[in-house]
Design a protein around this motif. Structure first.
Motif, PDB file in Angstrom:
ATOM      1  N   GLU A 154     -30.383  12.949  19.349  1.00  0.00           N
ATOM      2  CA  GLU A 154     -31.367  14.031  19.199  1.00  0.00           C
ATOM      3  C   GLU A 154     -32.795  13.476  19.250  1.00  0.00           C
ATOM      4  OE1 GLU A 154     -32.924  16.455  15.368  1.00  0.00           O
ATOM      5  OE2 GLU A 154     -30.769  16.533  15.707  1.00  0.00           O
ATOM      6  N   LYS A 155     -33.038  12.396  18.536  1.00  0.00           N
ATOM      7  CA  LYS A 155     -34.370  11.806  18.489  1.00  0.00           C
ATOM      8  C   LYS A 155     -34.733  11.166  19.830  1.00  0.00           C
ATOM      9  CE  LYS A 155     -34.486  11.599  13.605  1.00  0.00           C
ATOM     10  NZ  LYS A 155     -34.980  12.969  13.640  1.00  0.00           N
ATOM     11  N   ASP A 197     -35.645   8.452   8.814  1.00  0.00           N
ATOM     12  CA  ASP A 197     -35.636   9.570   9.755  1.00  0.00           C
ATOM     13  C   ASP A 197     -34.260   9.743  10.414  1.00  0.00           C
ATOM     14  OD1 ASP A 197     -37.107  11.684  10.953  1.00  0.00           O
ATOM     15  OD2 ASP A 197     -37.377  10.500  12.766  1.00  0.00           O
ATOM     16  N   PHE A 198     -33.538   8.653  10.589  1.00  0.00           N
ATOM     17  CA  PHE A 198     -32.177   8.710  11.128  1.00  0.00           C
ATOM     18  C   PHE A 198     -31.152   9.079  10.053  1.00  0.00           C
ATOM     19  CE2 PHE A 198     -33.657   5.608  14.491  1.00  0.00           C
ATOM     20  CZ  PHE A 198     -33.504   6.488  15.554  1.00  0.00           C
ATOM     21  N   GLY A 199     -31.585   9.161   8.798  1.00  0.00           N
ATOM     22  CA  GLY A 199     -30.657   9.422   7.704  1.00  0.00           C
ATOM     23  C   GLY A 199     -29.862   8.194   7.320  1.00  0.00           C
ATOM     24  N   GLY A 237     -22.340  11.067  12.837  1.00  0.00           N
ATOM     25  CA  GLY A 237     -23.557  11.700  12.341  1.00  0.00           C
ATOM     26  C   GLY A 237     -24.796  10.919  12.742  1.00  0.00           C
ATOM     27  N   VAL A 238     -24.743   9.605  12.581  1.00  0.00           N
ATOM     28  CA  VAL A 238     -25.875   8.765  12.983  1.00  0.00           C
ATOM     29  C   VAL A 238     -26.035   8.818  14.496  1.00  0.00           C
ATOM     30  CG1 VAL A 238     -26.805   6.412  13.050  1.00  0.00           C
ATOM     31  CG2 VAL A 238     -25.710   7.254  10.968  1.00  0.00           C
ATOM     32  N   ARG A 262     -27.812  12.062  15.431  1.00  0.00           N
ATOM     33  CA  ARG A 262     -29.241  12.032  15.095  1.00  0.00           C
ATOM     34  C   ARG A 262     -30.011  11.111  16.036  1.00  0.00           C
ATOM     35  NH1 ARG A 262     -26.736  12.355  10.119  1.00  0.00           N
ATOM     36  NH2 ARG A 262     -26.935  10.144   9.654  1.00  0.00           N
ATOM     37  N   HIS A 263     -29.393   9.994  16.381  1.00  0.00           N
ATOM     38  CA  HIS A 263     -30.015   9.054  17.312  1.00  0.00           C
ATOM     39  C   HIS A 263     -30.234   9.737  18.659  1.00  0.00           C
ATOM     40  CE1 HIS A 263     -30.225   5.707  20.197  1.00  0.00           C
ATOM     41  NE2 HIS A 263     -30.725   5.007  19.201  1.00  0.00           N
TER      42      HIS A 263
END
Length: 152
Positions: free
Chosen positions: A144-145, A26-28, A137-138, A141-142
């Protein structure tokens, strides 16, 4: 190429650690999965952990129950950040696993998560946070989640 190595002492730990693998996805964040026991195949664990950096891994996550030596053994064979997930056990509910993982000697640290699924998920969250230090990028995403958690 995977950034996180996830090692389990037994196939029976896979249902629990699927939560970790799904969260990493989910985090890519790509993960490499290995099933190898610290007791039944110590040479295999040594080979896997000691060659992790050469394979491009940046964080190691190890799940174990009972005596739970796997996270500590992995930490002893690599200088990469190590995360331990205590697996619940039949007789002590995972307290034995927790105590085994958290009681590491100075110089061989293992960031120890909670017992069970929350710990499996938090291992992925912690790995993403570590990776986010050098991967924007990570990190995005972190964040955002994490913000989405407030809306639950």
């Amino acid at each position: 190429m995977p950034d996180v190595g996830v090692i389990l002492g037994s196939k029976s730990d896979l249902p629990l650690m699927q939560a970790c693998l799904t969260q990493l996805e989910d985090f890519g964040v790509a993960a490499e999965l290995k099933i190898c026991s610290a007791h039944r195949d110590p040479a295999g664990v040594m080979e896997w952990a000691s060659s992790a950096r050469e394979r491009g891994l940046k964080v190691m996550i190890a799940a174990a129950g009972g005596a739970a030596h796997l996270p500590g053994v992995v930490a002893a064979w690599t200088d990469l950040p190590g995360v331990g997930v205590p697996v619940p056990t039949q007789h002590l509910g995972g307290q034995d696993s927790l105590y085994s993982i958290v009681q590491m000697p100075a110089g061989i640290p293992v960031a120890t998560m909670a017992i069970g699924e929350a710990g499996a998920r938090n291992a992925a969250w912690f790995a993403a946070r570590l990776l986010g230090v050098s991967d924007p990028g990570v990190a995005a995403r972190h964040l955002e989640k994490r913000k989405a958690l407030a809306n639950r």
